[in-house]
Design an enzyme around this catalytic site. Structure first.
Site, mmCIF file in Angstrom:
data_model
loop_
_atom_site.group_PDB
_atom_site.id
_atom_site.type_symbol
_atom_site.label_atom_id
_atom_site.label_comp_id
_atom_site.label_asym_id
_atom_site.label_seq_id
_atom_site.Cartn_x
_atom_site.Cartn_y
_atom_site.Cartn_z
ATOM 1 N N HIS A 138 9.331 -1.517 -5.703
ATOM 2 C CA HIS A 138 9.634 -0.940 -7.022
ATOM 3 C C HIS A 138 10.471 -1.892 -7.867
ATOM 4 O O HIS A 138 10.420 -1.855 -9.086
ATOM 5 C CB HIS A 138 10.347 0.402 -6.868
ATOM 6 C CG HIS A 138 9.403 1.503 -6.518
ATOM 7 N ND1 HIS A 138 9.531 2.791 -6.972
ATOM 8 C CD2 HIS A 138 8.281 1.499 -5.768
ATOM 9 C CE1 HIS A 138 8.542 3.533 -6.503
ATOM 10 N NE2 HIS A 138 7.770 2.767 -5.758
ATOM 11 N N HIS A 164 1.278 1.122 2.442
ATOM 12 C CA HIS A 164 1.186 2.474 2.995
ATOM 13 C C HIS A 164 0.823 2.463 4.477
ATOM 14 O O HIS A 164 0.471 3.494 5.036
ATOM 15 C CB HIS A 164 0.232 3.316 2.144
ATOM 16 C CG HIS A 164 0.814 3.628 0.799
ATOM 17 N ND1 HIS A 164 0.167 4.323 -0.176
ATOM 18 C CD2 HIS A 164 2.046 3.318 0.279
ATOM 19 C CE1 HIS A 164 0.943 4.413 -1.244
ATOM 20 N NE2 HIS A 164 2.085 3.804 -0.989
HETATM 21 C C1 HEM Z 1 5.781 5.620 -0.633
HETATM 22 C C2 HEM Z 1 2.736 5.953 -4.361
HETATM 23 C C3 HEM Z 1 1.661 1.277 -3.919
HETATM 24 C C4 HEM Z 1 4.904 0.903 -0.366
HETATM 25 C C5 HEM Z 1 5.084 6.074 -1.712
HETATM 26 C C6 HEM Z 1 5.215 7.390 -2.249
HETATM 27 C C7 HEM Z 1 4.361 7.501 -3.280
HETATM 28 C C8 HEM Z 1 3.697 6.247 -3.430
HETATM 29 C C9 HEM Z 1 4.128 8.720 -4.147
HETATM 30 C C10 HEM Z 1 6.153 8.436 -1.731
HETATM 31 C C11 HEM Z 1 7.584 8.249 -2.148
HETATM 32 C C12 HEM Z 1 8.454 9.291 -1.474
HETATM 33 O O1 HEM Z 1 8.193 10.464 -1.717
HETATM 34 O O2 HEM Z 1 9.344 8.911 -0.714
HETATM 35 C C13 HEM Z 1 2.123 4.720 -4.515
HETATM 36 C C14 HEM Z 1 1.087 4.435 -5.471
HETATM 37 C C15 HEM Z 1 0.771 3.126 -5.330
HETATM 38 C C16 HEM Z 1 1.623 2.589 -4.303
HETATM 39 C C17 HEM Z 1 0.492 5.444 -6.437
HETATM 40 C C18 HEM Z 1 -0.244 2.303 -6.086
HETATM 41 C C19 HEM Z 1 -1.351 2.790 -6.570
HETATM 42 C C20 HEM Z 1 2.508 0.758 -2.972
HETATM 43 C C21 HEM Z 1 2.659 -0.641 -2.688
HETATM 44 C C22 HEM Z 1 3.589 -0.748 -1.695
HETATM 45 C C23 HEM Z 1 4.008 0.591 -1.360
HETATM 46 C C24 HEM Z 1 1.919 -1.771 -3.403
HETATM 47 C C25 HEM Z 1 4.119 -1.978 -1.029
HETATM 48 C C26 HEM Z 1 3.491 -3.097 -0.902
HETATM 49 C C27 HEM Z 1 5.335 2.174 -0.067
HETATM 50 C C28 HEM Z 1 6.153 2.497 1.072
HETATM 51 C C29 HEM Z 1 6.397 3.868 1.011
HETATM 52 C C30 HEM Z 1 5.718 4.329 -0.181
HETATM 53 C C31 HEM Z 1 6.634 1.543 2.159
HETATM 54 C C32 HEM Z 1 7.169 4.701 1.995
HETATM 55 C C33 HEM Z 1 8.597 4.875 1.607
HETATM 56 C C34 HEM Z 1 9.375 5.677 2.615
HETATM 57 O O3 HEM Z 1 8.898 5.908 3.720
HETATM 58 O O4 HEM Z 1 10.496 6.070 2.282
HETATM 59 N N1 HEM Z 1 4.160 5.386 -2.457
HETATM 60 N N2 HEM Z 1 2.432 3.581 -3.839
HETATM 61 N N3 HEM Z 1 3.353 1.470 -2.177
HETATM 62 N N4 HEM Z 1 5.076 3.288 -0.798
HETATM 63 FE FE1 HEM Z 1 3.707 3.443 -2.263
#
Ligand code: HEM
Length: 704
Positions: free
Chosen positions: A70, A234
């Protein structure tokens, strides 16, 4: 409606008053830093779960990956702004963005490490390093890390910001379209990228793919990088939506004082751990959320996905034919079915993404490599060219988007310099062409992501050589003549001098001659050492975005902008060149009289002695004896100036010129250069501003 007041104050944000570390040499401190020690501390943080914000699955890794993503993901290639570079994620307004919910906790968890190493590692660098360490501690091998992100203490505003804010204030499920001239990558303000439920909340993976493609393109990513990043990211962690987002309090800067900088207080359940609410989605993707695996892609293609709702009422998908194989973040006895976001399913249902994702699924090593490279790019592309990187872990490979340059040669004696200047003068090329080309080359620079500039002589390569505003024929003529000068110099001295250096030196010669014609002897300071890039070293795609739509300095307007006035874009250009209002004013005035207008047009050449570096531009513009009017009722770009006394037409000028008297703050500056006896000050200030622009990209000699 009247004219919109120009935001001249945007040019006064760089004084450094806001920076308590103003005189601190970050480069030196960072280079002395024992990065191993910092990483050791970070590794410890990963599994040191704190009762005030317990780690899911006993590991903070996914939270830090999300924090780094982010932080870097706000970058937008159109204007190069945001990104991890200035540590914006820790301050208003980005700190408070809905998409950054609970990242305040992640930043607090890093505080003990930040506290220990203090100014020697900026927040910007520490957050990206924490992302790398997080990945490594979860079994993923990253390919490198460089520092160099200097923190800001105040969010730097720009001409776009107010419009962005208007969008931000609307609902998350935005109904209105984003104006096309806004450079933001996100489809929805306050989101880093796109709505995870699907476009405007519609759970349609195919339509969602289109939105993702556009958002990631504007972040500078292609399809393969996009798939690698989403699938790779993810592969870790989970979404948090134990209850409705209405359980959450205000973001940090609006929360009650006693929250002491933390926001989104969750009043439901115990407000953390299994009751955590962040995005409002409640799901996890893989069997090993804190260990790298191919699970995400495997699950994506293996199961049938059924639309369902999270406890918070948001659309998400469940693998209806899957066993309960996903561990619970806190209860060792619970298991869940794999689940996904609409945006995740886009990787299966969009035909192009699908092909890439299947390729990765069948070749996990390829996937690993693609994610490693895309992650490195995501987290480093806003640092500027490679010679700005403070390397700590250098990857084996250099990438074209890093714009690496060969080393420049930097020794020229005073005598050699004089002889080069003589050759330049005798080359038969009009001095105006040298001036124009030097300015065209150097002024491609933008401080947002530190790209562009004269170094590399990229003006003589594609795509810059073809830009109309650069006058391709002029560039070719100048480059040919200067290459000849370099060749003869090399034959007689055995020394190499780059085209990039000669372009700047020839511009300096034009300035010196202009001053001489105004009756003043000046020597424009020159620092050699620039290098010449080869065509394959230019990231053509990125450079496309450096092409100006409007450039007040050269009096050039490609097409009438829709959302902004030409002069607002002029302010933007000056801001990207790190200029103050008075620097912008003297440069404009000097360029006008020295022939710096696009196609040598007469607009704003308010002098009877063209070619002499005089302050006539200000003197004539400030004269109350001149009456200005639009050239034609329909044309509000070009104006004519008539003598009030005789009615004779005296001048032509554009909006870019008239703002220096029509805007009261710019006028106040113009007056200083219109005073009697101010010629010398004008020339001195022009020269220092000129040199500043010529050297903006000299990170090799002046790192900043
Ligand atoms: C978590 C959306 C791309 C890494 C999340 C969450 C959402 C989300 C809604 C949940 C946040 C929460 O409730 O804690 C998206 C969308 C993406 C995207 C819409 C693109 C279309 C990415 C990218 C990365 C990433 C590019 C890293 C390279 C993560 C990680 C989590 C996460 C590691 C887990 C966080 C945790 O476990 O606390 N994402 N994301 N995301 N995202 Fe994404």
């Amino acid at each position: 409606m009247g004219r919109r007041k120009l935001k001249v104050r945007l040019l006064y944000q760089r004084g450094g008053e806001q920076n308590p570390l103003k005189n601190f040499n970050y480069k030196e401190a960072f280079e002395r830093l024992n990065i191993k020690q910092v990483k050791e501390e970070l590794f410890k943080v990963m599994t040191d779960s704190k009762a005030w914000w317990p780690a899911d699955f006993g590991h903070y890794g996914p939270l830090f990956v999300r924090l780094a993503w982010h932080s870097a993901g706000t970058y937008r290639i159109k204007d190069g702004r945001r990104g991890a570079n200035r540590g914006f994620i820790r301050i208003w307004p980005i700190y408070n963005w809905p998409d950054n919910t609970n990242l305040d906790k992640a930043i607090r968890l890093l505080w003990p490490v930040k506290k220990r190493f203090g100014p020697s590692i900026s927040w910007g660098d520490l957050i990206i390093l924490a992302g790398n360490v997080a990945l490594e501690s979860m079994g993923f091998k990253t390919i490198g890390f460089a520092g160099g992100r200097v923190d800001s203490y105040l969010f730097e505003e720009d001409i776009y910001y107010e419009k962005e804010l208007q969008l931000f204030k609307q609902e998350r499920s935005l109904k209105s379209e984003k104006p096309s001239e806004l450079p933001t990558a996100a489809s929805t303000m306050g989101l880093i990228y796109v709505n995870p439920e699907g476009p405007k909340g519609k759970p349609d993976p195919v339509e969602s793919a289109l939105e993702i493609r556009e958002a990631f393109r504007l972040m500078g990513m292609d399809d393969e990088e996009t798939v690698a990043l989403i699938a790779g990211g993810h592969s870790f962690g989970k979404c948090h939506g134990a209850g409705p987002v209405s359980c959450l309090g205000e973001p940090p800067d609006e929360a009650p004082l006693e929250e002491a900088g933390l926001g989104w207080k969750n009043s439901c359940g115990k407000g953390r751990a299994e009751d955590t609410i962040t995005s409002g989605f409640e799901l996890a993707w893989t069997k090993t959320p804190v260990r790298w695996s191919i699970d995400f892609l495997e699950h994506l293609f293996k199961y049938n996905w059924k639309l369902t709702k999270s406890p918070a009422g948001l659309w998400q998908w469940v693998a209806q034919d899957a066993p309960e194989v996903i561990p619970d973040a806190f209860d060792p006895n619970r298991r869940h079915r794999p689940m996904m976001l609409t945006t995740d399913l886009a990787l299966r249902f969009d035909p192009v993404y699908r092909e890439i994702a299947l390729k990765f699924l069948s070749n996990p090593e390829r996937f690993e490599e693609a994610f490693a490279k895309a992650w490195f790019k995501l987290t480093h592309r806003d640092l500027g060219p490679e010679n700005r990187y403070l390397w700590k872990e250098r990857p084996r490979e250099l990438f074209v988007w890093q714009e690496p340059l060969p080393p420049g040669s930097s020794t020229l004696s005073g005598e050699e310099l004089q002889s080069l200047k003589r050759e330049i003068k005798e080359s038969g090329i009009p001095l105006r062409d040298f001036l124009y080309t030097a300015w065209s080359a150097a002024s491609t620079y933008r401080d947002s992501d530190k790209r562009g500039g004269a170094n590399g002589a990229k003006i003589a390569l594609e795509p810059q050589i073809s830009w109309e505003v650069n006058e391709p024929e002029t560039v070719k003529r100048v480059a040919k003549a200067l290459k000849k000068v370099a060749e003869e110099f090399s034959n007689s001295t055995g020394k190499r001098v780059s085209l990039a250096d000669l372009i700047v030196l020839a511009g300096n010669v034009a300035v010196e001659e202009g001053a001489k014609r105004a009756g003043l002897e000046v020597e424009v300071p020159f620092t050699p050492g620039r290098a010449d890039a080869e065509q394959h070293q230019v990231d053509v795609e990125t450079h496309r975005y450096l092409e100006p739509e409007a450039d007040g300095f050269r009096n050039y307007l490609k097409a009438k902008p829709k959302e902004f006035t030409p002069e607002e874009l002029f302010i933007d250009k000056a801001q990207q060149l790190t200029l103050t209002a008075w620097e912008m004013a003297v440069l404009t005035a000097g360029l006008r009289v020295l022939g710096g207008n696009f196609k040598k047009r007469d607009y704003g050449v308010l002098t009877n002695r063209p070619g002499a570096l005089t302050n006539d531009f200000f003197v004539n513009l400030l004269s109350p004896e001149v009456r200005w009017q639009k050239k034609s009722p329909k044309n509000d770009f070009i104006y004519e100036g008539y003598s009030r006394e005789t009615g004779k037409r005296l001048w032509e000028a554009t909006r870019f010129d008239l703002i220096f008297v029509a805007d009261s703050e710019l006028r106040a500056v113009s007056e200083v250069y219109g005073f009697e006896g101010s010629l010398e000050k004008f020339v001195r200030d022009f020269v220092s501003s000129w040199v500043k622009v010529m050297e903006l990209d000299r990170f090799d000699v002046n790192w900043r």
